[in-house]
Design a protein around this motif. Structure first.
Motif, PDB file in Angstrom:
ATOM      1  N   PHE A   1      72.422 105.791 104.863  1.00 26.00           N
ATOM      2  CA  PHE A   1      71.069 105.045 105.576  1.00 26.00           C
ATOM      3  C   PHE A   1      71.007 105.171 107.076  1.00 26.00           C
ATOM      4  CE2 PHE A   1      72.684 102.520 101.623  1.00 26.00           C
ATOM      5  CZ  PHE A   1      71.694 102.569 101.074  1.00 26.00           C
ATOM      6  N   LEU A   2      69.952 105.652 107.437  1.00 27.12           N
ATOM      7  CA  LEU A   2      69.231 105.654 108.700  1.00 27.12           C
ATOM      8  C   LEU A   2      68.088 104.829 108.808  1.00 27.12           C
ATOM      9  CD1 LEU A   2      69.587 106.492 111.642  1.00 27.12           C
ATOM     10  CD2 LEU A   2      68.637 108.530 111.308  1.00 27.12           C
ATOM     11  N   THR A   3      68.135 103.722 109.482  1.00 22.88           N
ATOM     12  CA  THR A   3      66.882 103.137 109.700  1.00 22.88           C
ATOM     13  C   THR A   3      66.584 102.824 111.125  1.00 22.88           C
ATOM     14  OG1 THR A   3      67.987 100.771 109.590  1.00 22.88           O
ATOM     15  CG2 THR A   3      67.200 101.750 107.510  1.00 22.88           C
ATOM     16  N   THR A   4      65.351 102.175 111.540  1.00 27.72           N
ATOM     17  CA  THR A   4      64.946 101.954 112.917  1.00 27.72           C
ATOM     18  C   THR A   4      64.330 100.579 113.091  1.00 27.72           C
ATOM     19  OG1 THR A   4      62.559 102.929 112.663  1.00 27.72           O
ATOM     20  CG2 THR A   4      64.504 104.537 113.207  1.00 27.72           C
ATOM     21  N   LEU A   5      64.368 100.354 114.204  1.00 30.67           N
ATOM     22  CA  LEU A   5      63.570  98.838 114.637  1.00 30.67           C
ATOM     23  C   LEU A   5      62.147  99.044 114.516  1.00 30.67           C
ATOM     24  CD1 LEU A   5      65.101  98.224 118.408  1.00 30.67           C
ATOM     25  CD2 LEU A   5      65.833  97.276 115.955  1.00 30.67           C
ATOM     26  N   ASP A   6      61.570 100.412 114.344  1.00 29.06           N
ATOM     27  CA  ASP A   6      60.197 100.536 114.207  1.00 29.06           C
ATOM     28  C   ASP A   6      59.921 100.603 112.376  1.00 29.06           C
ATOM     29  OD1 ASP A   6      57.474 100.918 115.385  1.00 29.06           O
ATOM     30  OD2 ASP A   6      57.637 102.967 114.884  1.00 29.06           O
ATOM     31  N   GLY A   7      60.977 100.431 111.785  1.00 29.90           N
ATOM     32  CA  GLY A   7      60.844 100.165 110.288  1.00 29.90           C
ATOM     33  C   GLY A   7      60.782 101.317 109.485  1.00 29.90           C
ATOM     34  N   ASP A   8      61.298 102.822 110.030  1.00 31.30           N
ATOM     35  CA  ASP A   8      61.384 104.115 109.209  1.00 31.30           C
ATOM     36  C   ASP A   8      62.637 103.895 108.583  1.00 31.30           C
ATOM     37  OD1 ASP A   8      60.490 106.426 108.368  1.00 31.30           O
ATOM     38  OD2 ASP A   8      60.473 107.447 110.340  1.00 31.30           O
TER      39      ASP A   8
ATOM     40  N   ALA B   1      72.447 113.807 113.030  1.00 31.35           N
ATOM     41  CA  ALA B   1      72.656 113.834 114.412  1.00 31.35           C
ATOM     42  C   ALA B   1      73.285 112.556 114.889  1.00 31.35           C
ATOM     43  CB  ALA B   1      71.500 114.306 115.243  1.00 31.35           C
ATOM     44  N   PHE B   2      73.745 112.498 116.364  1.00 37.33           N
ATOM     45  CA  PHE B   2      74.174 111.132 116.868  1.00 37.33           C
ATOM     46  C   PHE B   2      72.903 110.283 117.285  1.00 37.33           C
ATOM     47  CE2 PHE B   2      74.941 108.248 120.401  1.00 37.33           C
ATOM     48  CZ  PHE B   2      75.975 107.414 119.804  1.00 37.33           C
ATOM     49  N   THR B   3      72.813 108.889 116.655  1.00 43.86           N
ATOM     50  CA  THR B   3      71.848 108.097 117.543  1.00 43.86           C
ATOM     51  C   THR B   3      72.603 106.723 117.517  1.00 43.86           C
ATOM     52  OG1 THR B   3      71.578 107.207 115.205  1.00 43.86           O
ATOM     53  CG2 THR B   3      69.989 108.927 116.066  1.00 43.86           C
ATOM     54  N   GLN B   4      72.032 105.867 118.717  1.00 45.37           N
ATOM     55  CA  GLN B   4      72.939 104.781 118.833  1.00 45.37           C
ATOM     56  C   GLN B   4      72.904 103.649 117.785  1.00 45.37           C
ATOM     57  OE1 GLN B   4      74.583 103.987 121.353  1.00 45.37           O
ATOM     58  NE2 GLN B   4      73.840 105.799 123.004  1.00 45.37           N
ATOM     59  N   PRO B   5      73.933 102.924 117.358  1.00 50.18           N
ATOM     60  CA  PRO B   5      73.667 102.452 116.000  1.00 50.18           C
ATOM     61  C   PRO B   5      73.054 101.036 116.088  1.00 50.18           C
ATOM     62  CG  PRO B   5      76.165 102.180 116.936  1.00 50.18           C
ATOM     63  CD  PRO B   5      75.235 103.212 117.846  1.00 50.18           C
ATOM     64  N   ASN B   6      72.964 100.472 117.177  1.00 47.50           N
ATOM     65  CA  ASN B   6      72.471  99.109 117.363  1.00 47.50           C
ATOM     66  C   ASN B   6      71.244  99.253 118.189  1.00 47.50           C
ATOM     67  OD1 ASN B   6      72.117  96.202 118.391  1.00 47.50           O
ATOM     68  ND2 ASN B   6      74.180  95.714 118.211  1.00 47.50           N
ATOM     69  N   GLY B   7      69.991  99.013 117.540  1.00 46.27           N
ATOM     70  CA  GLY B   7      68.748  99.479 118.230  1.00 46.27           C
ATOM     71  C   GLY B   7      68.471  98.514 119.431  1.00 46.27           C
ATOM     72  N   THR B   8      68.740  97.222 119.037  1.00 44.40           N
ATOM     73  CA  THR B   8      68.412  95.850 119.802  1.00 44.40           C
ATOM     74  C   THR B   8      69.047  96.213 121.127  1.00 44.40           C
ATOM     75  OG1 THR B   8      67.881  94.673 117.901  1.00 44.40           O
ATOM     76  CG2 THR B   8      68.177  93.614 120.195  1.00 44.40           C
ATOM     77  N   VAL B   9      70.663  96.395 121.045  1.00 45.33           N
ATOM     78  CA  VAL B   9      71.302  96.649 122.448  1.00 45.33           C
ATOM     79  C   VAL B   9      71.060  97.956 122.935  1.00 45.33           C
ATOM     80  CG1 VAL B   9      73.805  96.794 123.259  1.00 45.33           C
ATOM     81  CG2 VAL B   9      73.078  95.086 121.310  1.00 45.33           C
ATOM     82  N   ASN B  10      70.622  98.942 122.408  1.00 47.12           N
ATOM     83  CA  ASN B  10      70.237 100.306 122.947  1.00 47.12           C
ATOM     84  C   ASN B  10      69.104  99.881 123.800  1.00 47.12           C
ATOM     85  OD1 ASN B  10      70.162 103.061 123.574  1.00 47.12           O
ATOM     86  ND2 ASN B  10      68.628 103.455 121.953  1.00 47.12           N
ATOM     87  N   GLN B  11      67.943  99.242 123.389  1.00 48.15           N
ATOM     88  CA  GLN B  11      67.001  98.941 124.166  1.00 48.15           C
ATOM     89  C   GLN B  11      67.122  98.082 125.484  1.00 48.15           C
ATOM     90  OE1 GLN B  11      62.604  98.391 122.452  1.00 48.15           O
ATOM     91  NE2 GLN B  11      63.468  96.333 122.444  1.00 48.15           N
ATOM     92  N   LYS B  12      68.098  97.291 125.189  1.00 46.40           N
ATOM     93  CA  LYS B  12      68.600  96.523 126.471  1.00 46.40           C
ATOM     94  C   LYS B  12      69.210  97.367 127.341  1.00 46.40           C
ATOM     95  CE  LYS B  12      69.108  92.054 124.089  1.00 46.40           C
ATOM     96  NZ  LYS B  12      70.206  91.058 123.875  1.00 46.40           N
ATOM     97  N   MET B  13      70.145  98.402 126.982  1.00 45.59           N
ATOM     98  CA  MET B  13      70.805  99.392 127.830  1.00 45.59           C
ATOM     99  C   MET B  13      69.888 100.289 128.287  1.00 45.59           C
ATOM    100  SD  MET B  13      74.321 101.723 126.284  1.00 45.59           S
ATOM    101  CE  MET B  13      73.358 102.551 125.098  1.00 45.59           C
ATOM    102  N   LEU B  14      68.806 100.973 127.914  1.00 41.95           N
ATOM    103  CA  LEU B  14      67.663 101.747 128.281  1.00 41.95           C
ATOM    104  C   LEU B  14      67.270 100.856 129.573  1.00 41.95           C
ATOM    105  CD1 LEU B  14      66.244 103.367 125.413  1.00 41.95           C
ATOM    106  CD2 LEU B  14      67.833 104.363 126.881  1.00 41.95           C
ATOM    107  N   ASN B  15      66.769  99.851 129.382  1.00 43.69           N
ATOM    108  CA  ASN B  15      66.115  98.794 130.502  1.00 43.69           C
ATOM    109  C   ASN B  15      67.089  98.683 131.682  1.00 43.69           C
ATOM    110  OD1 ASN B  15      63.203  97.774 129.893  1.00 43.69           O
ATOM    111  ND2 ASN B  15      64.203  97.801 127.889  1.00 43.69           N
ATOM    112  N   TRP B  16      68.317  98.479 131.373  1.00 43.59           N
ATOM    113  CA  TRP B  16      69.308  98.348 132.413  1.00 43.59           C
ATOM    114  C   TRP B  16      69.420  99.655 133.116  1.00 43.59           C
ATOM    115  CZ3 TRP B  16      74.135 100.704 133.681  1.00 43.59           C
ATOM    116  CH2 TRP B  16      74.693 100.231 134.726  1.00 43.59           C
ATOM    117  N   ALA B  17      69.655 100.674 132.435  1.00 42.16           N
ATOM    118  CA  ALA B  17      69.665 102.091 133.290  1.00 42.16           C
ATOM    119  C   ALA B  17      68.497 102.146 133.985  1.00 42.16           C
ATOM    120  CB  ALA B  17      70.115 103.160 132.270  1.00 42.16           C
ATOM    121  N   TYR B  18      67.440 102.038 133.561  1.00 42.15           N
ATOM    122  CA  TYR B  18      66.194 102.379 134.302  1.00 42.15           C
ATOM    123  C   TYR B  18      66.243 101.397 135.400  1.00 42.15           C
ATOM    124  CZ  TYR B  18      61.346 102.341 134.944  1.00 42.15           C
ATOM    125  OH  TYR B  18      59.715 102.150 135.289  1.00 42.15           O
TER     126      TYR B  18
END
Length: 361
Positions: free
Chosen positions: A110-117, A182-199
């Motif tokens: 299974f591959l899902t997204t925070l966006d509901g896909d 392909a590789f994707t970050q498994p934890n979408g909520t934390v990935n979003q936090k990670m992107l904001n920190w890096a930004y």
């Protein structure tokens, strides 16, 4: 049965990870890490299950490390997204009701997204025929998912062979195509936090960024909005194709992406040898002030680590704090740790994601 997890122990486990990261970075006089926690349940956006046949039916199964013959049969998986948990019983009911779907089915992904896909991959020990095709098309419609059928030497796509994610960084929504396999970050909520920190750690700059291991452009898209232009590298053809689509789809036009490994780019920048894939790209036209790296668990090799030493700022995301510490040790004579963070991508395990900003002394 359900996966074993104890949300009441989460805070203690996270505190232990913080202490571990703090100890690893202590020799480098690192500041106190910023800590980004995870949802306690339903945080994992992808899951893979083997199927185990018992009492004439196939069941979702997992196995303890090192144990391949004693399955743990499961009906739900609380660490996985709510979408995965909603799909699991419906998919199981479908294969139980239709031999075209169940015959020699041995694995489900299974591959899902925070966006509901959502995308479901069904793996078989048999060729896929027109009976399977019809059943799978009906299933995809019933579940509102894309379905990938895999058998030896063949892949059948019903719908799309990717899921679409939407992540918000600094008030802007970026959309990402995430290809099957392909590789994707498994934890979408934390990935979003990670992107904001890096930004925020990179900050607005008037020079250029080099990015190594860019994947599908997860970090590339938001970081590109902070700099003049970006040269990004990735070796996987699938990830490069996804990254190029994502750049175009989001209107990010200041990124040049080349399919080179970090080691190959090091050779190119050191003028060891030319690369045909760099034809038309003038490396000397870049004014690199920063480098961003998100390497595999092994960390950066010695030569790539030496390459990063050239840059005033090294923004480093790591899925292995031990190799991160080893790389910092190599760079510590010229760079100091200005910022660090812990991102709890993997609750209830010893794994953790961390980040540091190294600046020239």
């Amino acid at each position: 049965m359900s996966a074993v997890l104890d949300p009441s122990s989460y805070t203690q486990q996270l505190d232990e990870k913080v202490a571990r990261l703090r100890a690893l970075l202590a020799p480098f006089d690192a500041p106190e890490p910023a800590v980004f926690d995870s949802p306690r349940e339903h945080y994992r956006l992808r899951a893979e299950f083997r199927l185990w046949r018992e009492d004439g039916q196939r069941h979702y199964a997992m196995f303890a490390p090192g144990e391949k013959h004693v399955p743990i049969l499961i009906d739900s998986f609380p660490i996985a997204s709510q979408r995965i948990n909603e799909l699991m019983p419906r998919l199981k009911a479908a294969w139980q009701a239709d031999a075209a779907l169940s015959n020699k089915l041995f694995q489900v992904e299974f591959l899902t997204t925070l966006d509901g896909d959502a995308m479901v991959t069904l793996c078989y020990h048999r060729p896929l025929d027109e009976h399977w095709q019809r059943a799978a098309e009906q299933l995809a419609s019933d579940l509102s998912v894309s379905i990938i059928g895999r058998s030896k030497g063949k892949r059948v796509v019903i719908g799309r062979d990717y899921a679409v994610e939407a992540l918000e960084v600094a008030g802007r929504t970026f959309r990402y195509r995430q290809p099957e396999g392909a590789f994707t970050q498994p934890n979408g909520t934390v990935n979003q936090k990670m992107l904001n920190w890096a930004y925020e750690a990179l900050g607005p700059r008037d020079d250029d960024l080099l990015e190594l291991y860019c994947g599908n452009g997860n970090f590339t898209l938001p970081l590109a909005t902070q700099v003049r232009k970006v040269l990004a590298t990735e070796i996987s053809k699938t990830s490069v194709a996804a990254a190029l689509h994502n750049l175009d789809d989001n209107g990010v036009d200041n990124v040049t992406l080349v399919r080179l490994s970090a080691e190959e780019l090091t050779e190119a920048l050191n003028e060891v040898r030319p690369f045909r894939r760099l034809q038309g790209i003038d490396l000397k036209a870049y004014d690199f002030g920063s480098v961003f790296v998100d390497p595999p668990r092994a960390g950066m090799d010695v030569d790539t680590c030496e390459l990063t030493r050239r840059f005033d700022n090294i923004l480093y995301i790591s899925c292995n704090p031990e190799t991160l510490a080893a790389n910092i040790e190599q760079l510590h004579d010229t760079h100091r740790v200005a910022k660090c963070a812990l991102f709890d991508q993997f609750p209830y395990t010893h794994h953790m994601e961390s980040g540091v900003l190294l600046v020239r002394r």
